[in-house]
Design an enzyme around this catalytic site. Structure first.
Site, PDB file in Angstrom:
ATOM      1  CG  ASN A  29      -2.053  11.942   2.937  1.00 35.02           C
ATOM      2  OD1 ASN A  29      -1.552  11.017   2.306  1.00 35.02           O
ATOM      3  ND2 ASN A  29      -1.713  12.178   4.198  1.00 35.02           N
ATOM      4  NE  ARG A  41       0.148   1.244   3.456  1.00 35.02           N
ATOM      5  CZ  ARG A  41       1.109   2.078   3.654  1.00 35.02           C
ATOM      6  NH1 ARG A  41       2.371   1.653   3.731  1.00 35.02           N
ATOM      7  NH2 ARG A  41       0.892   3.373   3.787  1.00 35.02           N
ATOM      8  CG  ASP A  69      -2.805   8.296  -0.931  1.00 33.27           C
ATOM      9  OD1 ASP A  69      -2.317   7.172  -0.892  1.00 33.27           O
ATOM     10  OD2 ASP A  69      -2.988   8.994   0.095  1.00 33.27           O
ATOM     11  NE  ARG A  91      -6.124   0.845  -1.708  1.00 30.43           N
ATOM     12  CZ  ARG A  91      -5.464   1.365  -0.674  1.00 30.43           C
ATOM     13  NH1 ARG A  91      -4.190   1.065  -0.488  1.00 30.43           N
ATOM     14  NH2 ARG A  91      -6.065   2.181   0.173  1.00 30.43           N
TER      15      ARG A  91
HETATM   16  O1  MRU Z   1      -4.567   3.208   2.267  1.00 29.69           O
HETATM   17  P1  MRU Z   1      -3.078   3.295   2.177  1.00 29.69           P
HETATM   18  O2  MRU Z   1      -2.320   2.729   3.315  1.00 29.69           O
HETATM   19  O3  MRU Z   1      -2.543   2.830   0.836  1.00 29.69           O
HETATM   20  O4  MRU Z   1      -2.902   4.851   2.253  1.00 29.69           O
HETATM   21  C1  MRU Z   1      -2.041   5.535   1.555  1.00 29.69           C
HETATM   22  C2  MRU Z   1      -1.080   6.122   2.468  1.00 29.69           C
HETATM   23  O5  MRU Z   1      -0.179   5.444   2.882  1.00 29.69           O
HETATM   24  C3  MRU Z   1      -1.238   7.491   2.909  1.00 29.69           C
HETATM   25  O6  MRU Z   1      -2.347   8.158   2.504  1.00 29.69           O
HETATM   26  C4  MRU Z   1       0.046   8.229   2.758  1.00 29.69           C
HETATM   27  O7  MRU Z   1       0.024   9.263   3.651  1.00 29.69           O
HETATM   28  C5  MRU Z   1       0.276   8.776   1.376  1.00 29.69           C
HETATM   29  S1  MRU Z   1       0.806   7.596   0.250  1.00 29.69           S
HETATM   30  C6  MRU Z   1       2.505   7.807   0.355  1.00 29.69           C
END
Ligand code: MRU
Length: 368
Positions: free
Chosen positions: A259, A54, A249, A95
């Protein structure tokens, strides 16, 4: 980065066997360190969807390797291109929010189209997957260097007292191929002898803060303290936070930042307390098409993640109910922080303001 003193990346090709991709299965952290072997695009799609991997950069790198495995799996078939199209759609559907996913798939499809034979296409897919991973690590390393200057400036004013950085979710090396985005400047500061201390939001409901950020900072020896998600504002009011750095993200080319859910509230609290709020990202996390952050697709996940808590007991993974069984729950994975709340963006090319003009000055190849 190091695990028990040994250098690891989050994803790599198995030594002496290019048909196998190995990755750290993050579902077991921090209690067990498990390496998963992936040999098909179907397995890679599951690994992304079920969050064995992730984080924006790692999702992109995994998709890159997934497309390579798809090409490899279709080597005996006449319809390799058709097979790749299906694989691209399958990976893209895993996703919705991290833009690195679509970016990596598109990059693979464009590169592979240059190949004439199946053998050429597979070789290109392999090289492109490796390049995406290498670039991700290198860009994060540079983010660390640029962010280090920001932390050094604050450290000078604090005369030896630790710089307190608050972060949300996990935007460390586990979310990328190596180094991380938000945590890269922190690692760089620590490695350069600056005193840093990190406040880690636990990040309900999946607890990426408690499970992953705390683990990776601990492995590297960076002082940190876990806090419940709603603690940041209190700490900011008391002068206990010098700086906020988070990942993203997907960030629009105008500077709006998607994010992990809860980031927006931290940005509001930081603004109210005049605390700098930075977002660290490699250019692969920019969305060069969407202007308004509120158009970014936000992942909605199962209600069970909110109604349950999970952890390890006597070497076993256990899940317990924390809410009435019949109460409905909503589980939005991400939120959008508007650019007006963002002090700056830390990218591989340097730090810029969160606005269209500054972003395009740094990345002129994306100017209209
Ligand atoms: O749902 P996830 O664990 O894939 O979430 C993404 C993230 O890890 C965060 O939003 C993160 O702060 C940004 S992605 C580097």
């Amino acid at each position: 980065m190091k695990v028990g003193g040994q250098h690891f990346r989050t994803i790599w090709l198995k030594a002496d066997d290019d048909d196998v991709v190995q990755l750290i299965d993050q579902r077991f952290l921090p209690h067990r360190f498990v390496i998963e072997e992936v040999t098909t695009v179907e397995q890679m799609a599951i690994a992304i969807r079920e969050m064995h991997v992730r984080g924006a950069g790692l999702i992109g790198a995994s998709a890159g390797f997934g497309m390579y495995l798809a090409a490899l799996g279709a080597r005996e078939k006449d319809s390799l291109d058709q097979h790749l199209d299906v694989a691209a759609k399958q990976l893209a559907a895993t996703r919705p929010t991290a833009v690195n996913l679509a970016w990596a798939i598109e990059r693979q499809l464009t590169s592979i189209a240059e190949g004439k034979t199946a053998r050429e296409k597979i070789a290109i897919a392999l090289n492109t997957a490796k390049q995406i991973a290498e670039e991700d690590a290198e860009h994060c390393r540079r983010i660390g260097e640029h962010g280090l200057h920001l932390i050094s400036q604050i450290a000078r004013k604090k005369a030896g007292k630790p710089v307190n950085v608050l972060t949300h979710c996990n935007a460390g090396w586990l979310a990328f191929v190596d180094y991380g985005s938000a945590l890269a400047p922190i690692y760089a500061a620590h490695d350069n002898g600056l005193a840093v201390h990190v406040w880690i939001d636990e990040t309900r409901p999946r607890n990426q803060g408690s499970k992953l950020t705390a683990w990776e900072l601990g492995q590297h020896g960076v002082p940190h303290t876990l806090i419940a998600d709603n603690t940041g504002g209190h700490l900011m009011q008391r002068g206990e936070v010098d700086l906020v750095i988070v990942g993203t993200d997907r960030t629009t080319y105008t500077g709006d930042v998607a994010n992990k859910i809860g980031t927006y509230l931290k940005a509001l609290a930081a603004k109210d307390n005049q605390i700098p709020f930075y977002v660290a990202l490699p250019s692969s996390s920019f969305d060069w098409k969407i202007r308004d952050g509120l158009e970014i697709p936000i992942e909605e996940r199962g209600a069970d993640e909110v109604k349950h808590a999970d952890g390890w007991l006597d070497g076993r993974h256990v899940e317990v109910h924390v809410a009435p069984e019949d109460s409905p729950a909503a589980n939005y994975g991400f939120d959008v922080t508007p650019r007006r709340l963002v002090t700056g963006l830390i990218t591989e090319r340097g730090v810029c303001n969160a606005d269209e003009k500054s972003i395009l000055e740094l990345f002129p190849e994306h100017s209209p």
